[in-house]
Design a protein around this motif. Structure first.
Motif, PDB file in Angstrom:
ATOM      1  N   ALA A 158       6.463  11.461  -2.430  1.00 45.34           N
ATOM      2  CA  ALA A 158       5.063  11.806  -2.157  1.00 45.34           C
ATOM      3  C   ALA A 158       4.913  12.573  -0.855  1.00 45.34           C
ATOM      4  N   HIS A 159       5.962  13.281  -0.444  1.00 46.19           N
ATOM      5  CA  HIS A 159       5.872  14.205   0.689  1.00 46.19           C
ATOM      6  C   HIS A 159       5.728  15.611   0.124  1.00 46.19           C
ATOM      7  N   TYR A 160       4.571  16.221   0.346  1.00 52.99           N
ATOM      8  CA  TYR A 160       4.267  17.537  -0.209  1.00 52.99           C
ATOM      9  C   TYR A 160       4.073  18.546   0.918  1.00 52.99           C
ATOM     10  N   LEU A 206      11.420  12.976   8.973  1.00 51.04           N
ATOM     11  CA  LEU A 206      10.689  11.790   9.405  1.00 51.04           C
ATOM     12  C   LEU A 206      10.180  11.019   8.194  1.00 51.04           C
ATOM     13  N   TRP A 207       9.690  11.741   7.195  1.00 45.80           N
ATOM     14  CA  TRP A 207       9.197  11.062   5.993  1.00 45.80           C
ATOM     15  C   TRP A 207      10.331  10.335   5.277  1.00 45.80           C
ATOM     16  N   THR A 208      11.492  10.952   5.202  1.00 48.57           N
ATOM     17  CA  THR A 208      12.643  10.292   4.582  1.00 48.57           C
ATOM     18  C   THR A 208      12.978   9.005   5.329  1.00 48.57           C
ATOM     19  N   TRP A 209      12.927   9.055   6.660  1.00 46.16           N
ATOM     20  CA  TRP A 209      13.179   7.851   7.460  1.00 46.16           C
ATOM     21  C   TRP A 209      12.128   6.778   7.159  1.00 46.16           C
ATOM     22  N   LEU A 210      10.865   7.187   7.075  1.00 45.41           N
ATOM     23  CA  LEU A 210       9.804   6.230   6.785  1.00 45.41           C
ATOM     24  C   LEU A 210      10.004   5.590   5.414  1.00 45.41           C
ATOM     25  N   ALA A 211      10.440   6.408   4.455  1.00 44.85           N
ATOM     26  CA  ALA A 211      10.604   5.910   3.087  1.00 44.85           C
ATOM     27  C   ALA A 211      11.820   5.005   2.927  1.00 44.85           C
ATOM     28  N   TRP A 222       0.855  -1.178   0.000  1.00 43.75           N
ATOM     29  CA  TRP A 222       0.000   0.000   0.000  1.00 43.75           C
ATOM     30  C   TRP A 222       0.898   1.238   0.000  1.00 43.75           C
ATOM     31  N   ARG A 223       0.665   2.129  -0.958  1.00 40.25           N
ATOM     32  CA  ARG A 223       1.530   3.292  -1.146  1.00 40.25           C
ATOM     33  C   ARG A 223       0.878   4.540  -0.541  1.00 40.25           C
ATOM     34  N   ILE A 224       1.602   5.180   0.377  1.00 42.20           N
ATOM     35  CA  ILE A 224       1.058   6.297   1.151  1.00 42.20           C
ATOM     36  C   ILE A 224       1.795   7.594   0.812  1.00 42.20           C
ATOM     37  N   GLY A 225       1.025   8.690   0.699  1.00 43.58           N
ATOM     38  CA  GLY A 225       1.582  10.026   0.502  1.00 43.58           C
ATOM     39  C   GLY A 225       1.205  10.942   1.650  1.00 43.58           C
ATOM     40  N   TYR A 226       1.753  12.140   1.625  1.00 45.23           N
ATOM     41  CA  TYR A 226       1.583  13.094   2.740  1.00 45.23           C
ATOM     42  C   TYR A 226       1.540  14.507   2.169  1.00 45.23           C
TER      43      TYR A 226
END
Length: 391
Positions: free
Chosen positions: A112-114, A93-98, A47-51
């Motif tokens: 997909a971090h906007y 944090l998003w970079t860590w998650l990715a 499942w692909r998640i964006g922000y």
């Protein structure tokens, strides 16, 4: 003229205790639905998640962290220690998650971090690019929309990607959702607590019994929503206190300018008010809070943090405890889990009411001359005894 805070009437104390015990215990999202929160694999891949966020803001980072911990609790992500927070930015944090988070089920898409960075022009460009991606490319399965700007931009019929709106001051008043029961769009879910700020203000007034409440906020549609001005005015009329206003700058790219505008207003309100309700806005930051605390305490004016206990730890006198936002995070994590288990976002419960436990800073209380009674301390979930920048 300052009012004395050395005593608190027995009746007020009892009311406070009732307020602290009467709220419902938070429960998982959509308790009336049949959807599971157990980890579920996608037919192909993960499942692909964006922000998407309006701009950096500490509440957004805290909410994202709490949601990730909630997903770890239910097995969607392998348990791990989250990276140290990079100020108010969510990008690290998003970079860590990715790149570092381990999950058989979820992918936090690197590109997909906007963030609109609180710039109007960038907001238009960013939201258009994201909506085009959601409507045409369709390579994201779900978007976390963090805050009012993001919620407003994605709660529409221009795309159909599941959108979970988080960390908004009031998604009802801001027009993100149609009602508590229904967002108005099948793909949109927004957590809502319509009486949250009324509870805050009621507790604060029971504690302090102020006659003049100072409120600094940006005089815009969103600024009034962030500061819950409609609730402030309603409670002022019902309880017979005066609202003393000062206007700031909030949703702007220059955070330093927003901070200066807040501090200027706090200086003014500290001289004209009995108490100050410090509201959510761009100029109330980890950098400006110590100055807000210093100014208020020097003028013997108690403060209430609308944001929560992190600011009480920094020195604001009182708030409702947020307990690391763990309840909110689990609620949002369960919504995401249920969507990936087949739920439409608007099938799930949006109402979430956290128990209003008290957070209090005893050092600030001492400095403004307020001696908290035993019943208040007994209701407190988080008690801080120092002001880090001063002690």
């Amino acid at each position: 003229m300052k009012i004395p805070f050395s005593t608190l009437g027995r009746a007020a104390a009892l009311v406070l205790a009732v307020l602290c015990m009467a709220a419902p215990v938070p429960s998982a999202a959509g308790t009336a639905d049949h959807f599971s929160t157990a980890p579920a694999k996608r037919l192909e891949g993960k499942w692909r998640i964006g922000y998407y966020e309006g701009g950096p803001y500490v509440t957004y980072v805290e909410t994202l962290e709490a949601t990730i911990r909630g997903l770890m609790n239910t097995g969607w992500i392998e348990p791990a220690t989250l990276p140290a927070r990079d100020g108010e930015s969510s990008a690290a944090l998003w970079t860590w998650l990715a790149t570092k988070a381990r999950s058989e089920f979820l992918e936090f898409v690197p590109d997909a971090h906007y963030s609109a960075n609180w710039e109007d022009d960038k907001r238009r460009r960013t939201s258009e690019a994201l909506i085009e991606r959601l409507a045409s490319t369709k390579d994201l399965d779900l978007v976390m929309a963090m805050g009012t700007w993001a919620g407003k931009d994605l709660a529409n019929d221009r795309h159909g990607t599941p959108t979970i709106v988080m960390a908004t001051s009031d998604p009802l008043s801001s027009g993100i959702i149609r009602s508590v029961e229904d967002s108005g769009f099948a793909h949109v879910h927004a957590r809502v607590d319509p009486d949250r700020y009324k509870r805050q203000l009621t507790v604060f007034h029971e504690i302090v019994r102020f006659k003049k409440l100072g409120v600094a906020y940006e005089d815009s549609v969103d600024g009034r929503v962030y500061a819950a001005i409609d609730d402030v005015e309603e409670l002022a009329k019902a309880r017979g206190f005066e609202v003393v206003r000062c206007h700031t700058k909030s949703d702007i790219a220059d955070t330093s300018e927003a901070e200066r505008s807040v501090l200027k207003c706090i200086e003014q309100l500290a001289k004209t008010s009995d108490a100050i309700y410090v509201t959510n806005q761009g100029g109330v930051t980890a950098r400006s809070v110590p100055s807000i605390v210093r100014i208020a305490n020097e003028h013997l004016v108690p403060t209430f943090s609308q944001t929560g206990s992190q600011q009480v730890q920094q020195g604001m006198m009182v708030s409702l405890a947020t307990a690391g936002r763990r309840f909110v995070g689990q609620f949002s994590a369960d919504v995401i889990a249920k969507v990936f288990n087949g739920a439409r976002p608007n099938q799930l419960n949006q109402l979430f009411e956290a128990p209003p436990k008290i957070a209090i800073n005893l050092r600030s209380a001492e400095l403004v001359g307020f001696n908290p009674p035993v019943v208040l301390l007994g209701a407190a979930d988080e008690i801080f005894s120092t002001i880090p920048s001063a002690d």
